[in-house]
Design a protein around this motif. Structure first.
Motif, PDB file in Angstrom:
ATOM      1  N   PRO A 169       0.857  -1.193   0.000  1.00 13.03           N
ATOM      2  CA  PRO A 169       0.000   0.000   0.000  1.00 13.03           C
ATOM      3  C   PRO A 169       0.893   1.244   0.000  1.00 13.03           C
ATOM      4  O   PRO A 169       1.701   1.438   0.906  1.00 13.03           O
ATOM      5  CB  PRO A 169      -0.789  -0.121   1.307  1.00 13.03           C
ATOM      6  CG  PRO A 169      -0.592  -1.538   1.773  1.00 13.03           C
ATOM      7  CD  PRO A 169       0.756  -1.945   1.254  1.00 13.03           C
TER       8      PRO A 169
ATOM      9  N   PRO B  36      -7.728  -1.721  -3.321  1.00 17.27           N
ATOM     10  CA  PRO B  36      -7.064  -2.899  -2.750  1.00 17.27           C
ATOM     11  C   PRO B  36      -7.327  -4.156  -3.578  1.00 17.27           C
ATOM     12  O   PRO B  36      -8.469  -4.414  -3.980  1.00 17.27           O
ATOM     13  CB  PRO B  36      -7.700  -3.021  -1.353  1.00 17.27           C
ATOM     14  CG  PRO B  36      -8.211  -1.661  -1.047  1.00 17.27           C
ATOM     15  CD  PRO B  36      -8.629  -1.069  -2.352  1.00 17.27           C
TER      16      PRO B  36
ATOM     17  N   LEU C  62      -5.422  -0.412   4.760  1.00 12.12           N
ATOM     18  CA  LEU C  62      -5.696  -0.304   3.331  1.00 12.12           C
ATOM     19  C   LEU C  62      -5.931   1.136   2.893  1.00 12.12           C
ATOM     20  O   LEU C  62      -6.448   1.376   1.801  1.00 12.12           O
ATOM     21  CB  LEU C  62      -6.917  -1.159   2.960  1.00 12.12           C
ATOM     22  CG  LEU C  62      -6.801  -2.653   3.303  1.00 12.12           C
ATOM     23  CD1 LEU C  62      -8.065  -3.389   2.891  1.00 12.12           C
ATOM     24  CD2 LEU C  62      -5.576  -3.270   2.641  1.00 12.12           C
TER      25      LEU C  62
ATOM     26  N   ALA D  14      -4.492   3.704   1.319  1.00 10.31           N
ATOM     27  CA  ALA D  14      -3.352   4.066   0.472  1.00 10.31           C
ATOM     28  C   ALA D  14      -3.798   5.125  -0.525  1.00 10.31           C
ATOM     29  O   ALA D  14      -4.686   4.879  -1.340  1.00 10.31           O
ATOM     30  CB  ALA D  14      -2.824   2.838  -0.252  1.00 10.31           C
TER      31      ALA D  14
ATOM     32  N   PHE E 232      -2.053   0.640  -4.860  1.00  7.00           N
ATOM     33  CA  PHE E 232      -1.436  -0.589  -4.357  1.00  7.00           C
ATOM     34  C   PHE E 232      -0.565  -1.189  -5.461  1.00  7.00           C
ATOM     35  O   PHE E 232      -1.004  -1.325  -6.605  1.00  7.00           O
ATOM     36  CB  PHE E 232      -2.509  -1.598  -3.939  1.00  7.00           C
ATOM     37  CG  PHE E 232      -3.373  -1.130  -2.804  1.00  7.00           C
ATOM     38  CD1 PHE E 232      -3.123  -1.542  -1.504  1.00  7.00           C
ATOM     39  CD2 PHE E 232      -4.426  -0.262  -3.033  1.00  7.00           C
ATOM     40  CE1 PHE E 232      -3.904  -1.101  -0.458  1.00  7.00           C
ATOM     41  CE2 PHE E 232      -5.225   0.184  -1.990  1.00  7.00           C
ATOM     42  CZ  PHE E 232      -4.966  -0.236  -0.697  1.00  7.00           C
TER      43      PHE E 232
END
Length: 347
Positions: free
Chosen positions: A178, A218, A230, A232, A236
């Motif tokens: 991430p 994700p 998660l 990010a 990813f």
């Protein structure tokens, strides 16, 4: 592109300097920090100039990672295997640190080449410790097996309160990062950089490189990961590691590359941002020089009431004569040129 070295340059220089001047019995006490919030402390006393204490503070692990005694799983075994009798692990470590090593310089091997290689390995203590669980999983990949105590999703710390994920299987290991950045410009540059990374993998000369993917959301492999892990803002990034990528000496290279991947991306993002700023400054300087050349000649200043002469200013978009009637109009014109130049660089 520049690959980051696995060892700490400052630590290696201090070890080499200490070894060369060991008979002088000079005290040493240094603190410093490197990328990913890894902090070091080395100390040497005059009473024991052959003994060097090295303390290391690791990034704060998030909740989804597992630390045993303040260290990643397998770190103690990895240290013993890498350093042997030269290094002793002190328990407990010094306050504020996850690990303290006692290095006996008198036990270093006499062979200069082997001695230097061992000092480089000691300077790579960050990779040895943080990369221990990653190395253990990739070693299993060479024999196409999965450890019985390994869950379907393994979280490993690599930055303060941030982790990346491994999905080990018998034929491959999927590694998912991430990607998070604080600055909005860094987010845009990193996203573009990672997408170009995927495009470069499709070149004919990189057929044997690990498969890589970028996704703004994700991947399905992270459905069991906690929600807070998660978040990010730069997407990813996924690597797929096969047994051919960890055979022989490739294992060390793969562990180092994966352990420093986020720092590698951050380094090149900052380099790209600095390069853009340099180009913009050069454009501004060239435009300012052009404006200076467009001012009336000093020799005709006394005859300004009778006639004025102006120099020609050539623009990259069109060639035209600019009559700057006053300093105020000149400043406005310069501001517009600088703004147009900035938009041109950002486009």
């Amino acid at each position: 592109m520049i690959l980051l070295q696995s060892h700490s340059r400052f630590l290696l220089d201090n070890l080499l300097n200490r070894l060369q001047n060991i008979e002088k019995a000079v005290e040493a006490d240094y603190h410093w920090a490197e990328f990913d919030d890894v902090r070091y402390h080395i100390q040497v006393t005059m009473k024991n100039p052959h003994i060097l204490l090295l303390s290391v503070s690791l990034p704060t692990p998030p909740q989804e990672t597992v630390f045993l005694g303040g260290l990643p799983s397998g770190a103690i075994e990895a240290i013993k295997a890498a350093y042997g009798a030269v290094v002793q692990i002190l328990d407990p470590p010094r306050d504020g640190f996850n690990l303290t090593l006692k290095l006996n310089l008198s036990k270093l091997p006499p062979d200069e080449e082997y001695k230097h290689a061992l000092l480089v390995k000691i300077a790579s203590v960050r990779e040895v410790v943080l990369g221990a669980p990653l190395r253990g999983i990739l070693k299993k990949l060479t024999s196409r097996t999965v450890a019985s105590n390994t869950d379907g999703l393994v979280a490993l710390v690599h930055r303060p309160n941030e982790s990346f994920f491994l999905i080990p299987q018998a034929e491959k290991v999927t590694v998912i990062f991430p990607m998070r950045f604080k600055d909005s410009i860094d987010i845009v540059l990193a996203t573009s950089f990672l997408q170009e990374f995927v495009e470069a993998r499709r070149m004919a000369g990189l057929n044997t490189a690990p498969h890589c993917l970028w996704s703004p959301t994700p991947p399905l492999e992270l459905k069991e990961a906690p929600a807070e892990a998660l978040s990010a803002n730069a997407g990813f990034f996924t690597f797929v590691i096969f047994p051919r990528h960890v055979e022989g000496k490739k294992l060390d290279r793969t562990v180092c590359s994966l352990s420093t991947f986020h720092a590698y991306v951050s380094y090149h993002v900052k380099c790209s941002e600095g390069f853009m700023h340099t180009r913009m400054r050069r454009r501004v300087e060239s435009l300012i020089e052009a404006l200076d050349r467009a001012k009336p000649g000093m020799e005709n200043a006394m005859n300004a009431s009778q006639s004025r002469s102006f120099k020609r200013l050539v623009c990259h978009q069109s060639c035209c004569f600019l009559s700057i009637l006053s300093d105020e109009i000149g400043l406005v014109f310069a501001a517009r040129l600088i703004f147009l130049m900035y938009l041109d660089c950002r486009a």
